[in-house]
Design an enzyme around this catalytic site. Sequence first.
Site, short mmCIF file in Angstrom:
data_model
loop_
_atom_site.label_atom_id
_atom_site.label_comp_id
_atom_site.label_asym_id
_atom_site.label_seq_id
_atom_site.Cartn_x
_atom_site.Cartn_y
_atom_site.Cartn_z
N LYS A 191 0.92 -1.20 0.00
CA LYS A 191 0.08 0.02 0.10
C LYS A 191 0.98 1.45 0.01
CE LYS A 191 -4.65 1.19 0.22
NZ LYS A 191 -5.47 0.81 -0.52
N SER A 390 -7.84 0.33 -4.82
CA SER A 390 -8.05 0.55 -3.73
C SER A 390 -9.57 0.60 -3.50
CB SER A 390 -7.34 1.85 -3.14
OG SER A 390 -7.28 2.06 -1.67
#
Length: 413
Positions: A191, A390
Amino acid sequence: MKDFIKYTMATVVGLVLVSIIMGVITIVSMAGMMASEGMSSPIEKKSVLRITLQGSMTERAGEENPLTQLGGSATQQIALDEALQALEKAAKNDKIEGIYIEGGALAAYPAEAQELRQALLDFKKSGKWIVAYGDTYSREAYYVCSVADRVYLNPIGMLDWSGISSNPMFFTGLMKKVGVKMQVFKVGTYKSAVEPYIAEHMSDANREQVTSYQQSIWQNMLKEVAKSRKTTAQALNLLADSLTFLADPQTSVKGGLIDKTCYPSDVKKELKKRTKTDDDESLCFVSVADMAKSEELNDKVDDEVAVYYACGEIMDKAPGFSASQQSIITASQMTKDLQSLREDDDVKAVVLRVNSPGGSAYASEQIWHEVQLLRQEKPVIVSMGALAASGGYYISCGAGKNFAEPTTLTGSI
């Protein structure tokens, strides 16, 4: 004192009247623009569909803020949905002889350029021709134009056929100098969206994933261009390493990237020959917008498949007034829209077009839940555009099936 009050009141009244008049002019101007957008010129025989690859590519027509148009600061844009519709109609319209593509500095995500390119390949199945010419070609513009039957470049033009790179900017050092520290809650090794605010260079995990998807995109582009230009991926790689944008245009001719160098007048002669237009007659060009607005391909039916566009950053609610041209997804509005589609008996299925980098986790959860409820009533299919990352991937997971372009960036990246 009386004169002061009199002149002050006169000034205030004048300002109010000017504001009202300017407001009326603005509303009339916007109404005029909206009305003109709904009109199209009739298509004549021996017409050529002209596509200009200049500026940025957007998901939908009409995403530009009208205030920027009034101010004269609007940038040129290509609407993907409008271009796809125009190509589908042009292939079936007997008055359209072929397509003329004007190359330029096109900025587009790989998946957007790939979808437009595939639509051009589908157009060629109709037996009609495509000719491309440019003073300059960006990498994305050339990738699209490489499907053409003939690709031309100005004798002193430039073609940028180069590989793909990533140059992230990091702000950690700057924030240290001004005494700012970013508080970040981060989950997941890969991430990487917050790295510019907490690191001074790419992490190994981020470098790994960026390298992976960039190599995948580049190999896909090499394979498709090689097939269209009847060359090899290895030869195209060598040309990319040779800095074609700095080389003599004849390098691109010898390398097979283009067919020959010529001037606009030469291209005009070829188009007249292909359309059997006399020398003393003007070529008849049709814009993408006019082609898309031409007659419908099918009559309206009672049973409908709804296409819902979810484009932009995901937010809880819409921000205040903004002159930004960027699309956004608001949970409050999208959940209402999906509920309406769920309750509409005429809508038998829904295609959810997602093009989003993500955003609010809370808002994504609300949308995902509404997609789940919609799926319980009717089929829901997701079509991923350039991005479904995401939160964009999160809201897509509620559908029955997900489809993506080979170059779509998706997942919780």
